[in-house]
Write a protein that holds these residues in place. Structure first.
Motif, short mmCIF file in Angstrom:
data_model
loop_
_atom_site.label_atom_id
_atom_site.label_comp_id
_atom_site.label_asym_id
_atom_site.label_seq_id
_atom_site.Cartn_x
_atom_site.Cartn_y
_atom_site.Cartn_z
N SER A 1 11.60 4.41 3.63
CA SER A 1 10.19 3.15 4.27
C SER A 1 12.40 1.63 3.92
N ARG A 2 11.55 1.30 5.29
CA ARG A 2 11.66 -0.12 5.55
C ARG A 2 11.58 -1.49 4.24
N VAL A 3 9.89 -0.96 4.80
CA VAL A 3 9.24 -1.64 3.98
C VAL A 3 10.46 -1.91 1.91
N LEU A 4 9.84 -0.74 1.88
CA LEU A 4 10.47 -0.33 0.30
C LEU A 4 11.73 -1.47 0.02
N ILE B 1 3.63 7.48 1.90
CA ILE B 1 4.85 7.89 1.07
C ILE B 1 6.47 7.34 0.86
N HIS B 2 6.57 5.72 0.23
CA HIS B 2 7.93 5.27 0.83
C HIS B 2 8.95 5.78 -0.21
N TRP B 3 10.11 5.62 0.11
CA TRP B 3 11.47 6.43 -0.95
C TRP B 3 12.32 5.48 -0.11
N LEU B 4 13.56 5.52 -0.70
CA LEU B 4 14.89 5.16 -0.54
C LEU B 4 15.44 6.26 0.73
N ALA B 5 16.60 6.36 1.43
CA ALA B 5 17.55 6.86 1.92
C ALA B 5 18.38 7.56 0.72
N PRO B 6 18.56 8.76 0.24
CA PRO B 6 19.35 9.32 -1.18
C PRO B 6 20.45 9.00 -0.84
N TYR B 7 21.35 8.91 -1.60
CA TYR B 7 22.99 8.28 -1.52
C TYR B 7 23.28 9.81 -2.03
N ARG B 8 23.15 10.76 -3.04
CA ARG B 8 23.28 11.83 -3.88
C ARG B 8 22.53 13.20 -3.24
N PRO B 9 23.51 14.49 -2.73
CA PRO B 9 22.80 14.99 -2.07
C PRO B 9 21.55 15.82 -3.20
N ASP B 10 21.65 16.45 -4.30
CA ASP B 10 20.70 16.93 -4.50
C ASP B 10 19.32 16.02 -4.43
N SER C 1 1.28 -1.39 0.01
CA SER C 1 -0.13 0.02 0.14
C SER C 1 0.85 1.52 0.07
N GLY C 2 0.00 2.30 -0.57
CA GLY C 2 0.96 3.65 -0.47
C GLY C 2 1.37 3.96 -1.88
N ILE C 3 2.17 4.82 -1.48
CA ILE C 3 3.22 5.06 -3.18
C ILE C 3 4.57 5.43 -3.14
N ILE C 4 4.87 5.27 -3.71
CA ILE C 4 6.37 4.38 -4.30
C ILE C 4 6.76 5.43 -5.48
N SER D 1 9.89 9.16 -11.07
CA SER D 1 8.67 7.60 -11.40
C SER D 1 8.21 8.04 -9.80
N ILE D 2 7.11 7.32 -9.65
CA ILE D 2 5.90 7.18 -8.65
C ILE D 2 4.92 6.38 -9.16
N ILE D 3 5.08 5.14 -8.39
CA ILE D 3 4.49 4.11 -8.56
C ILE D 3 3.26 4.50 -7.40
N ASP D 4 2.03 4.49 -8.02
CA ASP D 4 0.94 4.67 -7.13
C ASP D 4 0.07 2.99 -6.58
N VAL D 5 0.91 3.12 -5.44
CA VAL D 5 0.45 1.19 -4.84
C VAL D 5 -1.17 1.43 -4.36
N ASP D 6 -1.92 2.54 -4.55
CA ASP D 6 -3.26 2.14 -3.76
C ASP D 6 -4.30 2.35 -4.83
N ASN D 7 -3.68 3.08 -5.71
CA ASN D 7 -4.35 2.92 -7.23
C ASN D 7 -4.13 2.54 -8.75
N ASP D 8 -2.72 1.67 -8.12
CA ASP D 8 -2.36 0.07 -9.10
C ASP D 8 -2.30 1.10 -10.88
#
Lengths: 465, 465
Positions: free
Chosen positions: A157-160, A127-136, A24-27, A65-72
């Protein structure tokens, strides 16, 4: 001009799996931007984010990119080219056309992203995101999500991460085919190195030979090449030394295909036509450790155990040379071998040379069953956990004679029950040896990726002519 | 292992001039960090900030310099190597030792920087910094100065920019010697390109030849090479096309020395052994514009005027080909030539290939006397102002036949008093031609930097063998 590595169905299928696992959620998966060297418009060669490549396949900067899991559904955000872009960087497909290439229906301008995310937050979507490795990317996420920079790192997001890791860690057939190609080019790079080296050359001249092979195959190097006569420094990126008869070169270099898949090979070879006796002795110990380790790769094996087996093999060899002593098991347990093998046996490889390292090395290489050991040496083992079919890993034992470290330990009489410090003096200027293959864990065991590359002493010397 | 390009006296003298010109306050000049590719530890090749290199000469990541103008002293902030650094990246000089190499007495750990700056702020010292072009530096400055990111960009020091610009813009003898070396290597790169090209090759194979020459001289490319059969795209970084008999290659590539100084040359040459008649006609027009422009370089000349003279030369040539028509002066004034020459004649070159572009292109290339013209074409002229002795510039006229742009203008009937749109069809797949030299403005005129490189049609064809 841009062609994704695989068909749109591959990316659609991958995203479907990800949606199922995140539930669920948005990636939000931002692609990378161009990185500035010495001013904004003078940039390094573009390197796309590997997770973006895995799920969206577009090797193009400035996309989100956005993956809206809730709305497929998926949306690709980005800006179309202007007339100035046409003049300076040539005709480009629209964002809509790019989206179509990878099975995404919706395309929107980048300026629409912030309000899209604010609406999602208002609707209480996670909203799910990854910890960024690039500062921009960190700054951009902070602006889009209206969160402080610290929260962008902390609240990822640990789930992501788990979902991406579980999916990317087992390579599909089409990925294995790409990895084979990347290793094949890497093999050619090493053959060029071994055949070109001559006493009196500088290291950078050998770098030139090796990297020219990658470029001539439309590849880049997957990581900064280590091409050095001081092989005892694990990640040596200095290329200014001259190559002298009687010494060796350690060459650790690999190709990255346009698709992003990597090779990562190491060979160590004499600058003259033949290894010296002393070099042969150490080489054979490392080779034995490599062959032993490779023979143990199979589904269900703990990579940490294979690492420890390799450490025992290295210890036994060093004992035969008179450099170590005592009970092998106890010596490895105490970490005495780490004076000569200060790092781990290998790591995952894929779209990243250390595959998915940006997701967190501990999360990728360890799990509830196998926890990282903080002891010097094994603390640098990047992969500890149980292997599964489809894992691709490097196996890269080595022996590194670091004069400053040997002196430091000697002064401390560190673990002197296991080390013959008086015997070390004649290895002070030996250098280091590493031999590295890339392997696929198969249903029943493993196989080495790519075409064969000289590995035994005889094979290496035969290539030296 | 690290040696600055010049003696410590050179850097001390440069900083003394800067202190005099900034007059008061504290200058913070951060050096660059390693830039991540696909995860934090897989980095691009290090590129030091050019102003840091100019004043502190240390090609080492992770350093921050302070020039306390009020108290006439410098401090170098940075962290010494740990045992892990020793193992992974080899023995390193301490920050104190690095500081000593460039005439700086004080060295402090990086963690001391924030409190140093806070104390300075408490003492009401003005702090001068440059607007950062790298996001990690922006974040770091924001933390050290406890200011929001927006303030870091907005409140940078105009005084510091002017002082650095006035100092760096006129090259000293030791800098000119470095630039000559960089151009010499760049010449070798171009000779390799012209001699290696063959029909049936791919562009990336030629990239391999050219960049291998840079690496073999312990250089890097100063900017992403443009090596393309689609020379009509000004900054084309795609290398996937095959090279076909009858077409040309535009090669725009230059070496960057370990000292940071750059070369930036362009040659356009046939893929077959000879130019076609049509190619020769266009080539000669560009060459005439180049030679005319170079003959006009001298102290006191406005670079903008030289650009316009080159535009008139190109227009005259295109009129002779039947592609343009009408009064030459009026045509250039209207910007009609910009359909074929969409950019500027050249730019400053030095430690950056577009020298000091990070300080602000308008501040560097223009002044109160010469303001940038927003008209399509000349709006992209990076340098407009009056030349002085010691300026080093590129001169790089070109003719670029961009089919999409020609079609766009034709549909709009744009400036059709000056353009014979019906004659353009047979140039739709022509490509583009640029010829570029690097020049030093001398006391009495100018001279071309570096050793000679084939430039006339005959010279190029002679190199093709």
């Amino acid at each position: 001009m841009h062609t994704p590595a695989f068909s749109s169905e591959v990316y659609t299928r991958r995203r479907d799996v990800l949606k199922r696992n995140v539930a669920s959620g948005i990636i939000i998966l931002p692609g990378n931007n161009l990185s500035p060297m010495n001013y904004a418009d003078n940039t390094y060669a573009f390197r796309q984010d590997s997770s973006f490549l895995y799920y969206f396949g577009l090797d193009v900067e400035g996309l989100v990119s956005i993956i809206d899991v809730d709305n497929d559904r998926e949306i690709l955000f980005g800006n179309n080219a202007t007339v100035d872009d046409l003049v300076w960087t040539g005709p480009k497909p629209t964002v809509q056309e790019l989206a179509h290439l990878v099975g995404v229906r919706d395309a929107q301008p980048l300026r629409a992203l912030a309000s899209f995310l604010q609406n999602a937050t208002a609707r209480k979507q996670t909203i799910h995101w990854l910890a960024p490795y690039r500062p921009d990317i960190a700054i951009a996420l902070s602006e889009w999500l209206t969160l402080p920079l610290q929260a962008i790192q902390k609240d990822s997001s640990r789930v992501l991460v788990q979902a991406i890791m579980n999916q990317r860690i087992q390579k599909s057939d089409e990925e294995i085919a790409e990895l084979e190609k990347a290793v094949d080019v890497s093999v050619d790079m090493h053959v060029a190195a071994i055949q070109s080296v001559r006493a009196g050359m500088f290291e950078y001249e050998l770098v030139s030979c090796v990297e020219a092979v990658a470029t001539a195959h439309y590849c880049r190097t997957a990581y900064p090449s280590i091409i050095t006569t001081n092989g005892q420094t694990l990640h040596n990126h200095y290329y200014g030394n001259s190559l002298e008869e009687g010494r060796m070169v350690l060459c650790d270099s690999g190709a990255e295909l346009p698709s992003g898949y990597c090779g990562d090979l190491t060979r160590t070879f004499p600058i003259g036509k033949r290894f010296t006796t002393k070099q042969k002795e150490v080489y054979q110990i490392v080779l034995n450790a490599l062959l032993t380790a490779e023979s143990l790769l199979k589904p269900g094996a703990l990579f940490k155990d294979i690492h420890l087996t390799a450490c025992r093999e290295l210890t036994r060899g060093l004992q035969q040379l008179g450099l170590m002593k005592g009970d092998v098991e106890a010596s490895v347990h105490a970490g005495a071998h780490a004076l000569f093998f200060q790092c781990g046996l290998g790591h995952l490889i894929g779209l990243d040379v250390h595959d998915m390292e940006n997701l967190g090395e501990d999360l990728i290489g360890y799990d509830d069953e196998v926890v990282r050991n903080p002891q010097f040496g094994i603390k640098s083992l990047r992969l500890g956990k149980r292997l599964k079919e489809g894992f691709t890993v490097t196996v890269e034992p080595g022996l590194y004679f670091i004069p400053e470290l040997m002196e430091m330990w000697k002064q401390e009489k560190k673990l002197d029950a296991f080390i013959n410090y008086n015997a070390l003096d004649e290895y002070k200027s030996f250098g280091g040896i590493r031999i590295e293959d890339n392997c696929l864990v198969t249903a029943s065991g493993s196989r080495i990726l790519g075409k064969p590359l000289a590995k035994t002493i005889d094979e290496i010397e035969a290539l030296r002519g």
